[in-house]
Design an enzyme around this catalytic site. Structure first.
Site, PDB file in Angstrom:
ATOM      1  N   HIS A  25      -5.850   3.683  -1.385  1.00  0.00           N
ATOM      2  CA  HIS A  25      -6.868   3.985  -1.074  1.00  0.00           C
ATOM      3  C   HIS A  25      -7.386   5.098  -1.275  1.00  0.00           C
ATOM      4  O   HIS A  25      -6.827   6.208  -1.103  1.00  0.00           O
ATOM      5  CB  HIS A  25      -7.131   3.716   0.642  1.00  0.00           C
ATOM      6  CG  HIS A  25      -8.302   4.057   1.404  1.00  0.00           C
ATOM      7  ND1 HIS A  25      -8.590   4.066   2.675  1.00  0.00           N
ATOM      8  CD2 HIS A  25      -9.550   4.374   0.695  1.00  0.00           C
ATOM      9  CE1 HIS A  25      -9.639   4.072   2.968  1.00  0.00           C
ATOM     10  NE2 HIS A  25     -10.546   4.429   1.762  1.00  0.00           N
ATOM     11  N   ASN A  41       0.902  -1.385  -0.122  1.00  0.00           N
ATOM     12  CA  ASN A  41       0.167  -0.078  -0.070  1.00  0.00           C
ATOM     13  C   ASN A  41       0.887   1.148  -0.081  1.00  0.00           C
ATOM     14  O   ASN A  41       1.666   1.511   0.902  1.00  0.00           O
ATOM     15  CB  ASN A  41      -0.768   0.059   1.218  1.00  0.00           C
ATOM     16  CG  ASN A  41      -1.759   1.203   1.276  1.00  0.00           C
ATOM     17  OD1 ASN A  41      -1.514   2.266   1.189  1.00  0.00           O
ATOM     18  ND2 ASN A  41      -3.062   0.976   1.796  1.00  0.00           N
ATOM     19  N   GLU A  88      -8.703   0.202  -2.588  1.00  0.00           N
ATOM     20  CA  GLU A  88      -9.325   0.297  -1.342  1.00  0.00           C
ATOM     21  C   GLU A  88     -10.317   1.456  -1.433  1.00  0.00           C
ATOM     22  O   GLU A  88      -9.954   2.330  -1.849  1.00  0.00           O
ATOM     23  CB  GLU A  88      -8.250   0.493  -0.035  1.00  0.00           C
ATOM     24  CG  GLU A  88      -8.944  -0.052   1.082  1.00  0.00           C
ATOM     25  CD  GLU A  88      -7.894   0.203   1.977  1.00  0.00           C
ATOM     26  OE1 GLU A  88      -6.697   0.060   1.981  1.00  0.00           O
ATOM     27  OE2 GLU A  88      -8.177   0.921   3.191  1.00  0.00           O
ATOM     28  N   THR A 111      -8.149   3.374   8.690  1.00  0.00           N
ATOM     29  CA  THR A 111      -9.343   2.608   8.978  1.00  0.00           C
ATOM     30  C   THR A 111      -9.468   2.013  10.166  1.00  0.00           C
ATOM     31  O   THR A 111      -8.568   1.394  10.537  1.00  0.00           O
ATOM     32  CB  THR A 111      -9.211   1.638   7.667  1.00  0.00           C
ATOM     33  OG1 THR A 111      -9.046   2.122   6.397  1.00  0.00           O
ATOM     34  CG2 THR A 111     -10.780   0.899   7.472  1.00  0.00           C
ATOM     35  N   HIS A 113      -3.941  -4.744   7.938  1.00  0.00           N
ATOM     36  CA  HIS A 113      -4.022  -3.497   8.766  1.00  0.00           C
ATOM     37  C   HIS A 113      -3.163  -3.625   9.965  1.00  0.00           C
ATOM     38  O   HIS A 113      -3.059  -4.643  10.858  1.00  0.00           O
ATOM     39  CB  HIS A 113      -5.438  -3.206   9.155  1.00  0.00           C
ATOM     40  CG  HIS A 113      -5.573  -1.928   9.314  1.00  0.00           C
ATOM     41  ND1 HIS A 113      -5.034  -1.201  10.503  1.00  0.00           N
ATOM     42  CD2 HIS A 113      -5.927  -1.021   8.536  1.00  0.00           C
ATOM     43  CE1 HIS A 113      -5.438   0.167  10.658  1.00  0.00           C
ATOM     44  NE2 HIS A 113      -5.845   0.305   9.227  1.00  0.00           N
ATOM     45  N   ARG A 150      -9.639   7.809  -1.023  1.00  0.00           N
ATOM     46  CA  ARG A 150     -10.374   8.142   0.226  1.00  0.00           C
ATOM     47  C   ARG A 150     -11.452   9.263  -0.453  1.00  0.00           C
ATOM     48  O   ARG A 150     -10.928  10.180  -1.252  1.00  0.00           O
ATOM     49  CB  ARG A 150      -9.637   8.661   1.585  1.00  0.00           C
ATOM     50  CG  ARG A 150      -8.999   7.787   2.105  1.00  0.00           C
ATOM     51  CD  ARG A 150      -8.446   8.008   3.493  1.00  0.00           C
ATOM     52  NE  ARG A 150      -9.459   8.161   4.511  1.00  0.00           N
ATOM     53  CZ  ARG A 150      -9.563   7.346   5.506  1.00  0.00           C
ATOM     54  NH1 ARG A 150      -8.653   6.225   5.687  1.00  0.00           N
ATOM     55  NH2 ARG A 150     -10.696   7.440   6.482  1.00  0.00           N
ATOM     56  N   GLY A 179       1.169  -1.496   4.510  1.00  0.00           N
ATOM     57  CA  GLY A 179       1.365  -0.138   3.721  1.00  0.00           C
ATOM     58  C   GLY A 179       2.305   0.671   4.878  1.00  0.00           C
ATOM     59  O   GLY A 179       3.579   0.796   4.449  1.00  0.00           O
ATOM     60  N   GLU A 219     -11.086  -9.561   3.690  1.00  0.00           N
ATOM     61  CA  GLU A 219      -9.951  -9.181   3.978  1.00  0.00           C
ATOM     62  C   GLU A 219      -9.960  -9.104   5.505  1.00  0.00           C
ATOM     63  O   GLU A 219     -10.703  -8.308   5.801  1.00  0.00           O
ATOM     64  CB  GLU A 219      -9.227  -7.908   3.541  1.00  0.00           C
ATOM     65  CG  GLU A 219      -7.945  -7.503   4.120  1.00  0.00           C
ATOM     66  CD  GLU A 219      -7.275  -6.155   3.528  1.00  0.00           C
ATOM     67  OE1 GLU A 219      -7.180  -6.004   2.137  1.00  0.00           O
ATOM     68  OE2 GLU A 219      -6.594  -5.657   4.504  1.00  0.00           O
ATOM     69  N   HIS A 234       1.010   6.026   1.830  1.00  0.00           N
ATOM     70  CA  HIS A 234       1.676   7.179   2.680  1.00  0.00           C
ATOM     71  C   HIS A 234       2.781   7.814   2.019  1.00  0.00           C
ATOM     72  O   HIS A 234       3.451   8.854   2.571  1.00  0.00           O
ATOM     73  CB  HIS A 234       1.924   6.439   3.946  1.00  0.00           C
ATOM     74  CG  HIS A 234       0.913   6.275   4.881  1.00  0.00           C
ATOM     75  ND1 HIS A 234      -0.004   7.213   4.986  1.00  0.00           N
ATOM     76  CD2 HIS A 234       0.416   5.059   5.470  1.00  0.00           C
ATOM     77  CE1 HIS A 234      -1.123   6.692   5.838  1.00  0.00           C
ATOM     78  NE2 HIS A 234      -0.942   5.309   5.999  1.00  0.00           N
ATOM     79  N   ARG A 242      -7.323  12.727   1.195  1.00  0.00           N
ATOM     80  CA  ARG A 242      -6.115  13.311   1.932  1.00  0.00           C
ATOM     81  C   ARG A 242      -4.745  12.763   1.413  1.00  0.00           C
ATOM     82  O   ARG A 242      -3.913  13.388   1.974  1.00  0.00           O
ATOM     83  CB  ARG A 242      -6.570  12.728   3.398  1.00  0.00           C
ATOM     84  CG  ARG A 242      -6.250  11.226   3.802  1.00  0.00           C
ATOM     85  CD  ARG A 242      -6.277  10.826   5.207  1.00  0.00           C
ATOM     86  NE  ARG A 242      -7.843  11.102   5.759  1.00  0.00           N
ATOM     87  CZ  ARG A 242      -8.165  10.387   6.860  1.00  0.00           C
ATOM     88  NH1 ARG A 242      -7.160   9.779   7.451  1.00  0.00           N
ATOM     89  NH2 ARG A 242      -9.240  10.854   7.289  1.00  0.00           N
TER      90      ARG A 242
HETATM   91  N1  PXP Z   1      -5.913  -3.194   4.542  1.00  0.00           N
HETATM   92  C1  PXP Z   1      -7.029  -2.225   4.624  1.00  0.00           C
HETATM   93  C2  PXP Z   1      -8.359  -2.420   4.298  1.00  0.00           C
HETATM   94  C3  PXP Z   1      -6.650  -0.962   5.140  1.00  0.00           C
HETATM   95  O1  PXP Z   1      -7.482   0.188   5.190  1.00  0.00           O
HETATM   96  C4  PXP Z   1      -5.142  -0.612   5.380  1.00  0.00           C
HETATM   97  C5  PXP Z   1      -4.874   0.755   5.662  1.00  0.00           C
HETATM   98  O2  PXP Z   1      -4.938   1.566   4.243  1.00  0.00           O
HETATM   99  C6  PXP Z   1      -4.337  -1.594   4.992  1.00  0.00           C
HETATM  100  C7  PXP Z   1      -4.420  -2.939   4.746  1.00  0.00           C
HETATM  101  C8  PXP Z   1      -2.893  -1.365   5.379  1.00  0.00           C
HETATM  102  O3  PXP Z   1      -2.741  -1.045   6.795  1.00  0.00           O
HETATM  103  P1  PXP Z   1      -1.303  -0.373   7.179  1.00  0.00           P
HETATM  104  O4  PXP Z   1      -0.984   0.899   6.385  1.00  0.00           O
HETATM  105  O5  PXP Z   1      -1.471  -0.303   8.520  1.00  0.00           O
HETATM  106  O6  PXP Z   1      -0.232  -1.598   6.710  1.00  0.00           O
END
Ligand code: PXP
Length: 237
Positions: free
Chosen positions: A43, A7, A70, A101, A191, A45, A213, A151, A10, A49
């Site tokens: 993602h 992901n 996402e 999230t 996540h 959004r 991510g 997921e 960031h 952002r």
């Molecule tokens: N999966 C989902 C559904 C998410 O919302 C996120 C955050 O954007 C991630 C995975 C990745 O999470 P992290 O950035 O904490 O690795």
């Protein structure tokens, strides 16, 4: 062997801090692919952002592996997805005030709405995943609304402060994965996963994709994205 989906939101967060054009998540995605990851996820959004519409469009044209999007199950984002056609859409709950999230989608509580979103996306040839807590009700509802994947939310596992708490969250995830898989759903996880807590989930053979991510991009700031992705790939595989 499980796949690592990186992901790159960031990278865009850093860019948007100055509202300029760098660093570019599209370049970051290409470098993550060259380091061997199996896919890219972003993602888009509603508040834009970090990831912008332009990022998703260019990523669709440049990604060589697979592109997961996402997104919230709202009409204007569904329209964008149908136009961009990511390989997979992962539907998540979205609140403007949240930092990230915060929990799984309440599929059971809004079955008609989610099932319409799933149908629309699938009719455009997009594979659909639902981000849910490791909760039998939500997993069953995900099957009922026609999702291809769930997921499983690993945020509570990742946030665990003690070994005992982590053990208990781990068991919930393992049980959730087994339940989802037993009813024919394919399973991803994500996540909060990082270089310390991901390893424990790797032996769960039904997990197809690790969606990671923040920890990778955070490490990439210090060691470079190539090394950060390779180190996570070693863990996942
Ligand atoms: N999966 C989902 C559904 C998410 O919302 C996120 C955050 O954007 C991630 C995975 C990745 O999470 P992290 O950035 O904490 O690795």
């Amino acid at each position: 062997m499980a796949k690592l989906i990186v992901n790159v939101d960031h990278i865009a967060t850093v860019r948007q801090a100055r509202m300029i054009t760098e660093p570019d998540p599209v370049t970051g995605a290409a470098l993550a692919e060259l380091a061997g990851c199996h896919g890219i996820i972003v993602h888009l959004r509603e508040d834009r952002r970090h990831i912008q519409d332009r990022d998703v469009k260019i990523l669709r044209q440049t990604i060589k592996t697979k592109l997961n999007l996402e997104m919230a199950a709202v009409a204007n984002i569904i329209e964008i997805a149908k136009h961009v056609k990511p390989d997979m859409s992962c539907l998540v709950p979205e609140k403007r005030e949240e930092l990230t999230t915060e929990g799984g989608l309440d599929v059971a509580g809004q079955k008609e709405h989610i099932s319409n979103a799933v149908r629309e996306l699938k009719s455009s040839g997009i594979t659909v995943s639902l981000f849910v807590d490791a909760d039998d009700n939500q997993i069953l509802a995900s099957k009922e609304v026609g999702a291809d994947y769930v997921e499983i939310h690993t945020g509570h596992y990742s946030d665990a402060k003690t070994r005992k708490e982590q053990d208990s969250e781990f068991k919930k995830i393992a049980k959730g994965v087994e339940y989802a898989s037993s009813m024919g759903l394919r399973v991803n996880v994500g996540h909060g996963l990082n270089y310390r807590n991901t390893q424990r989930l790797v032996p769960i053979k039904e997990i197809e994709e690790f969606s990671i991510g923040h920890s990778i991009i955070a490490r990439a700031v210090l060691v470079g994205i190539d090394q950060a992705v390779r180190e996570m790939l070693e863990i996942v595989q």
